[in-house]
Design an enzyme around this catalytic site. Structure first.
Site, mmCIF file in Angstrom:
data_model
loop_
_atom_site.group_PDB
_atom_site.id
_atom_site.type_symbol
_atom_site.label_atom_id
_atom_site.label_comp_id
_atom_site.label_asym_id
_atom_site.label_seq_id
_atom_site.Cartn_x
_atom_site.Cartn_y
_atom_site.Cartn_z
ATOM 1 N N ALA A 110 0.873 -1.176 0.000
ATOM 2 C CA ALA A 110 0.000 0.000 0.000
ATOM 3 C C ALA A 110 0.908 1.223 0.000
ATOM 4 O O ALA A 110 2.054 1.150 0.471
ATOM 5 C CB ALA A 110 -0.867 -0.011 1.257
ATOM 6 N N GLY A 128 0.668 -5.036 0.672
ATOM 7 C CA GLY A 128 -0.437 -5.092 -0.295
ATOM 8 C C GLY A 128 -0.042 -5.763 -1.608
ATOM 9 O O GLY A 128 -0.901 -6.308 -2.307
ATOM 10 N N GLU A 141 -0.330 -9.342 -0.988
ATOM 11 C CA GLU A 141 -1.777 -9.619 -0.890
ATOM 12 C C GLU A 141 -2.420 -9.634 -2.281
ATOM 13 O O GLU A 141 -3.313 -10.446 -2.549
ATOM 14 C CB GLU A 141 -2.426 -8.561 0.011
ATOM 15 C CG GLU A 141 -1.964 -8.699 1.468
ATOM 16 C CD GLU A 141 -2.407 -7.548 2.346
ATOM 17 O OE1 GLU A 141 -2.046 -6.385 2.036
ATOM 18 O OE2 GLU A 141 -3.103 -7.777 3.334
ATOM 19 N N GLU A 168 4.073 -5.318 7.438
ATOM 20 C CA GLU A 168 3.251 -4.277 8.084
ATOM 21 C C GLU A 168 3.540 -4.080 9.564
ATOM 22 O O GLU A 168 3.489 -2.955 10.058
ATOM 23 C CB GLU A 168 1.752 -4.579 7.886
ATOM 24 C CG GLU A 168 1.229 -4.309 6.479
ATOM 25 C CD GLU A 168 1.353 -5.488 5.534
ATOM 26 O OE1 GLU A 168 2.138 -6.422 5.830
ATOM 27 O OE2 GLU A 168 0.683 -5.474 4.483
HETATM 28 N N1 CAA Z 1 4.605 3.261 -0.512
HETATM 29 C C1 CAA Z 1 5.004 4.436 -1.041
HETATM 30 N N2 CAA Z 1 6.210 4.608 -1.618
HETATM 31 C C2 CAA Z 1 7.025 3.537 -1.684
HETATM 32 C C3 CAA Z 1 6.669 2.281 -1.154
HETATM 33 C C4 CAA Z 1 5.377 2.162 -0.557
HETATM 34 N N3 CAA Z 1 4.920 0.999 -0.087
HETATM 35 N N4 CAA Z 1 7.692 1.417 -1.338
HETATM 36 C C5 CAA Z 1 8.660 2.104 -1.968
HETATM 37 N N5 CAA Z 1 8.264 3.387 -2.171
HETATM 38 C C6 CAA Z 1 9.004 4.478 -2.791
HETATM 39 C C7 CAA Z 1 10.107 4.997 -1.882
HETATM 40 O O1 CAA Z 1 9.590 5.939 -0.968
HETATM 41 C C8 CAA Z 1 11.068 5.597 -2.891
HETATM 42 O O2 CAA Z 1 10.551 6.848 -3.298
HETATM 43 P P1 CAA Z 1 11.519 8.162 -3.352
HETATM 44 O O3 CAA Z 1 12.527 7.797 -4.413
HETATM 45 O O4 CAA Z 1 10.570 9.249 -3.733
HETATM 46 O O5 CAA Z 1 12.129 8.281 -1.999
HETATM 47 C C9 CAA Z 1 10.961 4.655 -4.093
HETATM 48 O O6 CAA Z 1 9.719 3.972 -3.938
HETATM 49 C C10 CAA Z 1 12.071 3.626 -4.158
HETATM 50 O O7 CAA Z 1 12.094 2.937 -2.909
HETATM 51 P P2 CAA Z 1 13.412 2.739 -2.041
HETATM 52 O O8 CAA Z 1 14.361 3.868 -2.245
HETATM 53 O O9 CAA Z 1 12.994 2.440 -0.636
HETATM 54 O O10 CAA Z 1 14.032 1.433 -2.725
HETATM 55 P P3 CAA Z 1 14.996 0.343 -2.058
HETATM 56 O O11 CAA Z 1 15.499 -0.507 -3.196
HETATM 57 O O12 CAA Z 1 16.000 0.984 -1.189
HETATM 58 O O13 CAA Z 1 14.049 -0.544 -1.145
HETATM 59 C C11 CAA Z 1 12.034 -1.771 -0.611
HETATM 60 C C12 CAA Z 1 13.039 -1.326 -1.717
HETATM 61 C C13 CAA Z 1 12.732 -2.773 0.323
HETATM 62 C C14 CAA Z 1 10.874 -2.465 -1.326
HETATM 63 C C15 CAA Z 1 11.561 -0.552 0.191
HETATM 64 O O14 CAA Z 1 11.118 0.431 -0.727
HETATM 65 C C16 CAA Z 1 10.446 -0.825 1.146
HETATM 66 O O15 CAA Z 1 10.679 -1.379 2.219
HETATM 67 N N6 CAA Z 1 9.188 -0.408 0.792
HETATM 68 C C17 CAA Z 1 8.049 -0.525 1.678
HETATM 69 C C18 CAA Z 1 7.570 -1.955 1.779
HETATM 70 C C19 CAA Z 1 6.414 -2.049 2.771
HETATM 71 O O16 CAA Z 1 6.588 -1.817 3.964
HETATM 72 N N7 CAA Z 1 5.216 -2.424 2.285
HETATM 73 C C20 CAA Z 1 4.037 -2.545 3.099
HETATM 74 C C21 CAA Z 1 3.220 -1.291 2.988
HETATM 75 S S1 CAA Z 1 1.886 -1.244 4.132
HETATM 76 C C22 CAA Z 1 0.677 -2.197 3.450
HETATM 77 O O17 CAA Z 1 0.809 -2.753 2.386
HETATM 78 C C23 CAA Z 1 -0.599 -2.210 4.279
HETATM 79 C C24 CAA Z 1 -1.682 -3.110 3.822
HETATM 80 O O18 CAA Z 1 -1.582 -4.332 3.758
HETATM 81 C C25 CAA Z 1 -2.982 -2.533 3.588
#
Ligand code: CAA
Length: 258
Positions: A64, A109, A112, A132
């Site tokens: 998400a 997500g 999911e 999460e």
């Molecule tokens: N939401 C919004 N933006 C996201 C994102 C997310 N889930 N995941 C990555 N991005 C964005 C980053 O903010 C970054 O943007 P900027 O360049 O503007 O800063 C861009 O994508 C590239 O990401 P990273 O620089 O972090 O890339 P990385 O290679 O260093 O890391 C990653 C990759 C491990 C996937 C890392 O991005 C990460 O941990 N992302 C989040 C994963 C996460 O926690 N997902 C769960 C979300 S909550 C959810 O899904 C709730 C639900 O069930 C309803």
């Protein structure tokens, strides 16, 4: 549509989540467009199967949109989860087989979404997880429900509570994905599965999906009753008569979908 690309070719719809700069994170616009896209492919008689993938090299879907989540009040967060669940149920209940071609990160997500598809093929580079709890949240798009059904309660509990990210090989070992292939073979593998399904009787495919999907949520007894009812329904169709006659006459069946 901006955040979803929809291409149709040879009776196959390719749905690409297209926000590569945010690793294809699911925001409000993605959900709206994904919903319209699945309503369209479900209704399109020319589409026999669907492949879902992520745009770019790095991610299937990284979850998400965390920036959007950060602004939400509790009631809005609940509505967001309910809407995500509804859209993913629409995918699970799509009358055409939906195959996730997981090209990279499938987190939160994104994992999911992959689980809402009927089958999953992963690139060796794919990574799966429900991170999460690390954000002080729990999965909200039915991850706590679909993961135990796919891999069993103990392993699901570990993945949900630790938020650990796992490799494609581990995802295959626990039954989360059907196949793991080299990155360059990902689409070929997903298309080959779709093509194998497309060569079969379309009504039989549809009823088989319904029997598995609905039966999974019923008691064994009700599931078997439902299966027998669908089996009987199919027996009255031209396709079933053609399939049986073709076997006996030692020729290829020509299914018409009726
Ligand atoms: N939401 C919004 N933006 C996201 C994102 C997310 N889930 N995941 C990555 N991005 C964005 C980053 O903010 C970054 O943007 P900027 O360049 O503007 O800063 C861009 O994508 C590239 O990401 P990273 O620089 O972090 O890339 P990385 O290679 O260093 O890391 C990653 C990759 C491990 C996937 C890392 O991005 C990460 O941990 N992302 C989040 C994963 C996460 O926690 N997902 C769960 C979300 S909550 C959810 O899904 C709730 C639900 O069930 C309803």
């Amino acid at each position: 549509m901006e955040t979803i690309l929809l291409e149709k070719k040879d009776r196959l719809a390719l749905v690409t989540i297209n926000r590569p700069k945010a690793l294809n994170a699911l925001n409000d616009q993605v959900f709206s467009e994904l919903e319209s896209c699945f309503r369209e492919v479900a209704a399109d008689e020319e589409v026999a199967a669907v492949v879902v993938t992520g745009s770019g090299e790095k991610a299937f879907v990284a979850g998400a949109d965390i920036k959007e989540l950060a602004t939400l009040e509790p009631l809005a967060a609940r509505r967001l989860a309910e809407r995500g669940q509804r859209v993913f149920n629409l995918i699970e209940n799509c009358p055409k087989p939906v195959i996730a071609a997981v090209n990279g990160f499938a987190l939160g997500g994104g994992c999911e979404l992959a689980m809402a598809c009927h089958m999953r093929v992963a690139s060796e580079k794919a990574r799966f997880g429900l991170p999460e709890v690390g954000l002080g949240l729990i999965p909200g798009y039915a991850g706590t429900q679909r993961l135990p059904r796919l891999v069993g309660k103990g392993i699901a509990m570990e993945l949900v509570l630790t938020g650990e990210m796992i490799s494609a090989a581990r995802a295959h070992e626990i039954g989360l994905v059907n196949h793991v292939v080299a990155p360059e073979a990902l689409h070929e593998k997903a298309h080959a599965i779709a093509a194998a399904i497309q060569s079969k009787g379309p009504l039989a495919v549809r009823h088989a999906m319904e029997a598995v999907n609905r039966g999974f949520e019923m008691s064994r007894e009700d599931g078997e009753r439902f299966e027998a009812a669908l089996f009987g329904l199919l027996a009255g169709t031209e396709d079933t008569k053609e399939g049986l006659a073709a076997f006996i006459e030692k020729r290829k069946p020509e299914f018409k979908g009726r």
